[in-house]
Write a protein that holds these residues in place. Structure first.
Motif, short mmCIF file in Angstrom:
data_model
loop_
_atom_site.label_atom_id
_atom_site.label_comp_id
_atom_site.label_asym_id
_atom_site.label_seq_id
_atom_site.Cartn_x
_atom_site.Cartn_y
_atom_site.Cartn_z
N GLU A 42 0.85 -1.19 0.00
CA GLU A 42 0.00 0.00 0.00
C GLU A 42 0.88 1.23 0.00
N PHE A 43 0.54 2.23 -0.82
CA PHE A 43 1.28 3.48 -0.74
C PHE A 43 0.36 4.67 -0.63
N GLY A 44 0.88 5.69 0.09
CA GLY A 44 0.07 6.84 0.45
C GLY A 44 -0.63 6.62 1.78
N VAL A 45 0.11 6.08 2.78
CA VAL A 45 -0.53 5.64 4.03
C VAL A 45 -0.48 6.71 5.13
N GLU A 46 0.19 7.83 4.89
CA GLU A 46 0.42 8.84 5.93
C GLU A 46 1.05 8.16 7.16
N ASP A 47 0.49 8.32 8.38
CA ASP A 47 1.12 7.70 9.55
C ASP A 47 0.56 6.31 9.86
N TYR A 48 -0.29 5.79 9.00
CA TYR A 48 -0.81 4.42 9.03
C TYR A 48 -1.81 4.17 10.16
N THR A 49 -2.20 5.20 10.89
CA THR A 49 -3.24 4.99 11.91
C THR A 49 -4.60 4.81 11.26
N GLU A 50 -4.78 5.42 10.09
CA GLU A 50 -6.01 5.24 9.30
C GLU A 50 -5.58 4.67 7.95
N SER A 51 -5.94 3.41 7.70
CA SER A 51 -5.41 2.72 6.52
C SER A 51 -6.32 1.57 6.13
N ASN A 52 -6.28 1.21 4.85
CA ASN A 52 -7.11 0.10 4.38
C ASN A 52 -6.46 -1.27 4.54
N THR A 53 -5.21 -1.31 4.99
CA THR A 53 -4.56 -2.62 5.19
C THR A 53 -4.24 -2.91 6.65
N ARG A 54 -4.40 -1.95 7.51
CA ARG A 54 -4.07 -2.14 8.93
C ARG A 54 -4.91 -3.26 9.55
N TYR A 55 -6.18 -3.37 9.14
CA TYR A 55 -7.06 -4.42 9.68
C TYR A 55 -6.53 -5.81 9.29
N LEU A 56 -6.06 -5.95 8.05
CA LEU A 56 -5.47 -7.22 7.62
C LEU A 56 -4.25 -7.56 8.46
N LEU A 57 -3.42 -6.57 8.71
CA LEU A 57 -2.20 -6.78 9.48
C LEU A 57 -2.52 -7.23 10.91
N LYS A 58 -3.49 -6.56 11.54
CA LYS A 58 -3.74 -6.78 12.96
C LYS A 58 -4.65 -7.97 13.25
N THR A 59 -5.60 -8.25 12.36
CA THR A 59 -6.59 -9.29 12.67
C THR A 59 -6.46 -10.53 11.81
N LYS A 60 -5.79 -10.44 10.65
CA LYS A 60 -5.66 -11.58 9.75
C LYS A 60 -4.23 -12.10 9.66
N ASN A 61 -3.33 -11.45 10.39
CA ASN A 61 -1.91 -11.85 10.43
C ASN A 61 -1.24 -11.81 9.06
N TRP A 62 -1.65 -10.83 8.23
CA TRP A 62 -0.96 -10.61 6.96
C TRP A 62 0.36 -9.89 7.23
N SER A 63 1.24 -9.91 6.23
CA SER A 63 2.46 -9.12 6.22
C SER A 63 2.30 -8.03 5.17
N GLY A 64 3.14 -6.99 5.25
CA GLY A 64 2.96 -5.94 4.27
C GLY A 64 4.11 -4.97 4.13
N LEU A 65 4.02 -4.21 3.05
CA LEU A 65 4.97 -3.16 2.70
C LEU A 65 4.18 -1.89 2.45
N VAL A 66 4.53 -0.81 3.16
CA VAL A 66 3.83 0.47 2.98
C VAL A 66 4.82 1.58 2.68
N PHE A 67 4.35 2.56 1.92
CA PHE A 67 5.16 3.72 1.55
C PHE A 67 4.42 5.00 1.90
N ASP A 68 5.19 6.01 2.23
CA ASP A 68 4.67 7.37 2.32
C ASP A 68 5.81 8.33 2.01
N GLY A 69 5.44 9.50 1.49
CA GLY A 69 6.45 10.48 1.09
C GLY A 69 7.00 11.31 2.21
N SER A 70 6.43 11.19 3.41
CA SER A 70 6.87 11.98 4.55
C SER A 70 7.74 11.15 5.49
#
Length: 204
Positions: A42-70
């Motif tokens: 996922e890219f464009g995540v800002e600080d990742y507190t509000e994100s469309n993949t965070r639920y997968l990470l926390k409740t489904k035990n997915w792994s991931g790669l995120v990017f942000d320009g800041s």
């Protein structure tokens, strides 16, 4: 059956970490499809507190790669408890169509992921077009103000920043029709949008 799924996705909406109801749609899709590749980009995540993949990470035990320009946002993510509790990689980068493939290849090899989410408020169409990545699900932001009939996108500019492009911040991205056409060229079937009409969903 992709056509059957497309009738159901908005009925599954709920939000824990997503801005809108995307947490529910994504959870429904990954359970319905029984995906084996439990890795997201996922890219464009800002600080990742509000994100469309965070639920997968926390409740489904997915792994991931995120990017942000800041860098501040990436530093925040890397200090968050989520970073050591889960298999998450956060990288600072201003995404362009020229650099995104290399940025992902440095982390993911082979480039096969369960979910790809593109939300950079600007060159979303051009970045997806340039990407060579095998994703089971693609979520990409679109600009509903461009309407549903015309296939249109902003011209590509590697330095595009939505807040600087126009004072209204309404000039960005691509129409839904443009993304559906691009998805079809890349082998993806459009299954619908969230009820807020800003994220389009595609299945490979």
């Amino acid at each position: 059956n992709a056509e059957q799924i497309s009738k159901d996705i908005t009925l599954s909406e709920f939000s824990c970490y997503s801005q809108w109801g995307d947490d529910g749609i994504i959870s429904f899709l990954v359970e319905y499809l029984r995906l084996n590749k439990k890795f997201f980009v996922e890219f464009g995540v800002e600080d990742y507190t509000e994100s469309n993949t965070r639920y997968l990470l926390k409740t489904k035990n997915w792994s991931g790669l995120v990017f942000d320009g800041s860098k501040n946002n990436i530093d925040f993510i890397q200090r968050d408890q989520i970073y050591w509790r889960h298999d998450l990689t956060a990288k600072c980068a201003f995404i362009t169509r020229e650099n995104i493939q290399t940025l992902i290849e440095e982390i993911v090899d082979p480039i096969e992921v369960g979910l790809l989410h593109i939300d950079i408020d600007g060159n979303d169409y051009w970045v997806w077009r340039s990407l060579e990545i095998n994703a089971d699900i693609v979520i990409i932001e679109y600009n509903s103000l461009f309407g549903h009939e015309s296939s249109v996108t902003i011209p590509y500019s590697p330095n595009f920043i939505r807040s600087e492009a126009h004072f209204s911040e309404l000039y960005f991205g691509a129409s839904l029709a443009a993304l559906i056409e691009l998805g079809r060229e890349k082998g993806y079937f459009f299954i619908g949008t969230n009820s807020n009409a800003n994220n389009a969903y595609f299945l490979h």
